[in-house]
Design an enzyme around this catalytic site. Sequence first.
Site, PDB file in Angstrom:
ATOM      1  N   CYS A   1      -6.829   7.254  72.546  1.00 32.99           N
ATOM      2  CA  CYS A   1      -8.137   7.960  72.725  1.00 32.99           C
ATOM      3  C   CYS A   1      -8.988   7.555  71.364  1.00 32.99           C
ATOM      4  O   CYS A   1     -10.124   7.744  71.599  1.00 32.99           O
ATOM      5  CB  CYS A   1      -7.805   9.471  72.407  1.00 32.99           C
ATOM      6  SG  CYS A   1      -7.128  10.264  70.962  1.00 32.99           S
TER       7      CYS A   1
ATOM      8  N   CYS B   1      -2.926  16.075  70.669  1.00 33.07           N
ATOM      9  CA  CYS B   1      -3.852  16.123  69.680  1.00 33.07           C
ATOM     10  C   CYS B   1      -3.110  17.011  68.377  1.00 33.07           C
ATOM     11  O   CYS B   1      -3.641  16.590  67.273  1.00 33.07           O
ATOM     12  CB  CYS B   1      -5.042  17.027  70.002  1.00 33.07           C
ATOM     13  SG  CYS B   1      -5.699  16.233  71.802  1.00 33.07           S
TER      14      CYS B   1
END
Length: 143
Positions: free
Chosen positions: A35, A104
């Site tokens: 990402c 995350c």
Amino acid sequence: MALYSEKVMDHFRNPRNVGVIEDADGVGEVGNAKCGDIMKIYLKIKDDTIDDVKFETFGCGSAIASSSMATELIKGKPVSDALKLTNQAVTEALDGLPAHKLHCSVLAEEAIKAAMKDYYDRHGIAYDESQFPAGHDCEHCGV
Ligand code: FES
């Protein structure tokens, strides 16, 4: 049910401990290759305690909320507690994250560990290498 808990939204909108510690005792930076998000943690350590912690995160809302919560969880705690912080603990403290956003919170755990390792390295403190696994495998974490 909303995709994001109120706690996630709160820590995303009003992140705690954002910033830089110029004379940090340990700094850890990790990134997710897929990402492209980057998280940097600064630690100030006094008497074996996390005296101060700040973060800079260039990433998604969940990464910002995870870094904010992770810093809150270790601030004022013994370094041994900081080393034990897991991404599950961060996720639980946020009242959950969507499955595709769990990675995350992994970034937050890894950034704190990297900062702790940097602290040990800089101060010539011996440590057990196995406490610091060489990052997770992004290929398999399903970003
Ligand atoms: Fe990259 Fe959340 S850390 S999408």
